[in-house]
Design a protein around this motif. Structure first.
Motif, PDB file in Angstrom:
ATOM      1  N   TRP A  96       0.797  -1.223   0.000  1.00  0.00           N
ATOM      2  CA  TRP A  96       0.000   0.000   0.000  1.00  0.00           C
ATOM      3  C   TRP A  96       0.830   1.274   0.000  1.00  0.00           C
ATOM      4  CZ3 TRP A  96      -1.488   3.213   4.490  1.00  0.00           C
ATOM      5  CH2 TRP A  96      -0.705   2.947   5.620  1.00  0.00           C
ATOM      6  N   LEU A  97       1.987   1.273   0.613  1.00  0.00           N
ATOM      7  CA  LEU A  97       2.858   2.455   0.602  1.00  0.00           C
ATOM      8  C   LEU A  97       4.014   2.303  -0.383  1.00  0.00           C
ATOM      9  CD1 LEU A  97       3.070   3.422   4.388  1.00  0.00           C
ATOM     10  CD2 LEU A  97       1.793   4.567   2.560  1.00  0.00           C
ATOM     11  N   GLY A  98       4.035   1.178  -1.076  1.00  0.00           N
ATOM     12  CA  GLY A  98       5.085   0.983  -2.070  1.00  0.00           C
ATOM     13  C   GLY A  98       6.391   0.453  -1.519  1.00  0.00           C
ATOM     14  N   GLY A  99       6.406   0.143  -0.219  1.00  0.00           N
ATOM     15  CA  GLY A  99       7.663  -0.295   0.377  1.00  0.00           C
ATOM     16  C   GLY A  99       8.054  -1.715   0.030  1.00  0.00           C
ATOM     17  N   LYS A 100       7.068  -2.489  -0.413  1.00  0.00           N
ATOM     18  CA  LYS A 100       7.332  -3.882  -0.766  1.00  0.00           C
ATOM     19  C   LYS A 100       6.852  -4.134  -2.181  1.00  0.00           C
ATOM     20  CE  LYS A 100       8.078  -8.367  -0.063  1.00  0.00           C
ATOM     21  NZ  LYS A 100       9.428  -8.953   0.187  1.00  0.00           N
TER      22      LYS A 100
END
Length: 124
Positions: free
Chosen positions: A53-57
């Motif tokens: 959802w936050l693009g971290g993965k």
């Protein structure tokens, strides 16, 4: 309820690039994991790439790793798939999917919402 609309598909020569976009309705989309899948004629739908959802993965299929990049802009409610060094075997309908979970997943059955798909054709 989330609605997804893909765009950016088309016809490209081998070695070329395309950028797919997945535009979503609904603010909840920013909290969802999103994946790109593809389906070629006579084949099962397969996972291509996914993003949390936050693009971290991010996750990628081995077949596209190093050539495709998934990203998202939550301010625009949009997820992108940058596809470089395209090959004829990348030809398929590409689908965007979202799941009611912030984490990314590989299985199509783990996604709750699907777009209508966009055709990508790579000529040799």
């Amino acid at each position: 309820q989330v609605q997804l609309v893909e765009s950016g598909g088309g016809l490209v020569q081998a070695g070329g690039s395309l950028r797919l976009s997945c535009a979503a309705s609904g603010r909840a989309f920013t909290t969802y994991g999103v994946g790109w899948f593809r389906q070629a004629p006579g084949k099962e739908r397969e996972f291509v790439a996914g993003i949390s959802w936050l693009g971290g993965k991010t996750l990628y299929a081995d077949s596209v790793k190093g050539r495709f990049t998934i990203s998202r802009d939550n301010a625009k409610n949009t997820v992108y798939l940058q596809m470089n060094s395209l090959k004829p075997e990348d030809t398929a309908i590409y689908y965007c999917a979202a799941r009611r979970s912030p984490v990314v997943a590989r299985g199509p059955g783990e996604y709750d919402y699907w777009g209508q798909g966009t055709q990508v054709t790579v000529s040799s």
